[in-house]
Design a protein around this motif. Structure first.
Motif, PDB file in Angstrom:
ATOM      1  N   UNK A  31     -46.963  31.469 -83.660  1.00 37.42           N
ATOM      2  CA  UNK A  31     -47.041  30.694 -84.901  1.00 37.42           C
ATOM      3  C   UNK A  31     -47.931  29.468 -84.727  1.00 37.42           C
ATOM      4  N   UNK A  32     -47.883  28.848 -83.566  1.00 38.62           N
ATOM      5  CA  UNK A  32     -48.640  27.625 -83.326  1.00 38.62           C
ATOM      6  C   UNK A  32     -49.652  27.869 -82.218  1.00 38.62           C
ATOM      7  N   UNK A  33     -50.903  27.493 -82.469  1.00 41.31           N
ATOM      8  CA  UNK A  33     -51.946  27.688 -81.461  1.00 41.31           C
ATOM      9  C   UNK A  33     -52.007  26.531 -80.477  1.00 41.31           C
ATOM     10  N   UNK A  34     -51.475  25.375 -80.874  1.00 39.49           N
ATOM     11  CA  UNK A  34     -51.404  24.235 -79.968  1.00 39.49           C
ATOM     12  C   UNK A  34     -50.254  23.319 -80.415  1.00 39.49           C
ATOM     13  N   UNK A  35     -49.803  22.489 -79.515  1.00 40.43           N
ATOM     14  CA  UNK A  35     -48.734  21.536 -79.808  1.00 40.43           C
ATOM     15  C   UNK A  35     -49.231  20.131 -79.553  1.00 40.43           C
ATOM     16  N   UNK A  36     -48.813  19.205 -80.378  1.00 41.94           N
ATOM     17  CA  UNK A  36     -49.099  17.787 -80.155  1.00 41.94           C
ATOM     18  C   UNK A  36     -47.872  17.213 -79.443  1.00 41.94           C
ATOM     19  N   UNK A  37     -47.961  16.935 -78.142  1.00 35.09           N
ATOM     20  CA  UNK A  37     -46.777  16.527 -77.381  1.00 35.09           C
ATOM     21  C   UNK A  37     -45.991  15.374 -78.000  1.00 35.09           C
ATOM     22  N   UNK A  38     -46.670  14.388 -78.540  1.00 34.54           N
ATOM     23  CA  UNK A  38     -45.965  13.238 -79.121  1.00 34.54           C
ATOM     24  C   UNK A  38     -45.149  13.630 -80.358  1.00 34.54           C
ATOM     25  N   UNK A  65     -36.028  25.429 -67.990  1.00 28.49           N
ATOM     26  CA  UNK A  65     -35.726  24.233 -68.780  1.00 28.49           C
ATOM     27  C   UNK A  65     -36.223  22.987 -68.047  1.00 28.49           C
ATOM     28  N   UNK A  66     -35.947  22.919 -66.742  1.00 27.91           N
ATOM     29  CA  UNK A  66     -36.418  21.780 -65.934  1.00 27.91           C
ATOM     30  C   UNK A  66     -37.938  21.639 -66.029  1.00 27.91           C
ATOM     31  N   UNK A  67     -38.640  22.755 -65.840  1.00 27.98           N
ATOM     32  CA  UNK A  67     -40.101  22.739 -65.844  1.00 27.98           C
ATOM     33  C   UNK A  67     -40.638  22.311 -67.208  1.00 27.98           C
ATOM     34  N   UNK A  68     -40.093  22.881 -68.271  1.00 27.65           N
ATOM     35  CA  UNK A  68     -40.533  22.512 -69.620  1.00 27.65           C
ATOM     36  C   UNK A  68     -40.217  21.049 -69.942  1.00 27.65           C
ATOM     37  N   UNK A  69     -39.003  20.605 -69.582  1.00 34.43           N
ATOM     38  CA  UNK A  69     -38.606  19.221 -69.867  1.00 34.43           C
ATOM     39  C   UNK A  69     -39.506  18.238 -69.132  1.00 34.43           C
ATOM     40  N   UNK A  70     -39.760  18.495 -67.856  1.00 37.98           N
ATOM     41  CA  UNK A  70     -40.626  17.598 -67.078  1.00 37.98           C
ATOM     42  C   UNK A  70     -42.044  17.553 -67.653  1.00 37.98           C
ATOM     43  N   UNK A  71     -42.594  18.719 -67.999  1.00 39.92           N
ATOM     44  CA  UNK A  71     -43.965  18.769 -68.528  1.00 39.92           C
ATOM     45  C   UNK A  71     -44.057  18.089 -69.890  1.00 39.92           C
ATOM     46  N   UNK A  72     -43.073  18.332 -70.741  1.00 36.97           N
ATOM     47  CA  UNK A  72     -43.115  17.720 -72.070  1.00 36.97           C
ATOM     48  C   UNK A  72     -42.965  16.208 -71.987  1.00 36.97           C
ATOM     49  N   UNK A  73     -42.035  15.734 -71.156  1.00 41.67           N
ATOM     50  CA  UNK A  73     -41.889  14.272 -70.982  1.00 41.67           C
ATOM     51  C   UNK A  73     -43.187  13.650 -70.481  1.00 41.67           C
ATOM     52  N   UNK A  74     -43.797  14.288 -69.479  1.00 37.40           N
ATOM     53  CA  UNK A  74     -45.042  13.759 -68.897  1.00 37.40           C
ATOM     54  C   UNK A  74     -46.163  13.694 -69.937  1.00 37.40           C
ATOM     55  N   UNK A  75     -46.121  14.585 -70.922  1.00 36.60           N
ATOM     56  CA  UNK A  75     -47.149  14.615 -71.965  1.00 36.60           C
ATOM     57  C   UNK A  75     -46.796  13.746 -73.162  1.00 36.60           C
ATOM     58  N   UNK A  76     -45.650  13.056 -73.107  1.00 42.49           N
ATOM     59  CA  UNK A  76     -45.280  12.150 -74.188  1.00 42.49           C
ATOM     60  C   UNK A  76     -44.330  12.734 -75.218  1.00 42.49           C
ATOM     61  N   UNK A  77     -43.781  13.908 -74.939  1.00 45.20           N
ATOM     62  CA  UNK A  77     -42.844  14.533 -75.869  1.00 45.20           C
ATOM     63  C   UNK A  77     -41.420  14.087 -75.643  1.00 45.20           C
ATOM     64  N   UNK A  78     -40.527  14.647 -76.430  1.00 44.91           N
ATOM     65  CA  UNK A  78     -39.113  14.273 -76.404  1.00 44.91           C
ATOM     66  C   UNK A  78     -38.274  15.458 -75.969  1.00 44.91           C
ATOM     67  N   UNK A  79     -37.270  15.195 -75.143  1.00 46.87           N
ATOM     68  CA  UNK A  79     -36.288  16.209 -74.768  1.00 46.87           C
ATOM     69  C   UNK A  79     -34.953  15.756 -75.343  1.00 46.87           C
TER      70      UNK A  79
END
Length: 127
Positions: A31-38, A65-79
């Motif tokens: 559905x989504x070709x890219x995500x905006x981490x913030x 879950x650990x891998x996704x959470x760490x990567x998303x946090x590092x990119x400015x996203x929210x867990x």
């Protein structure tokens, strides 16, 4: 079933027909070709000892879950962690589950700090 050569961490698998159905409907697989981490959140539901300890599937997805959470946090996203609430015992719940099981479900989310309520064997769950 997936090809025997495919490496899987757990037993979930998406049939290629499901991918084809989505590709036919929207012209691409995802559905989504890219995500905006913030503007992106990973919402993790019920990764508490009550549910994870007795479920090999849940334990199998903890590294992902650990891998996704760490990567998303590092990119400015929210867990966001969603835990069961400690609700009140009611006659309806006692009748439906039985008093012992009703109490077990009522307290399944634990108490205390978040880091102590999540599955303890995960590296990145409580960060």
């Amino acid at each position: 079933m997936p090809p025997e050569t495919e490496v899987r961490r757990h037993q979930r698998w998406i049939d290629p027909r499901e991918y084809a159905r989505h590709e036919a409907r929207r012209g691409r697989r995802f559905a989504f070709t890219h995500l905006a981490p913030a503007r992106t959140a990973l919402v993790v539901i019920d990764m508490v000892p009550f549910f994870v300890s007795g479920n090999p599937y849940c334990r199998g997805i903890v590294p992902d879950i650990d891998r996704l959470a760490d990567a998303l946090r590092a990119a400015g996203g929210t867990v966001a962690w969603v835990l069961p609430a400690a609700g009140q015992r009611t006659p309806v719940r006692d009748e439906f589950f039985g008093p012992e099981v009703a109490e077990t479900y009522r307290t399944s989310g634990g108490t205390g700090p978040l880091s102590q309520r999540l599955w303890p064997e995960a590296d990145g769950l409580s960060r």
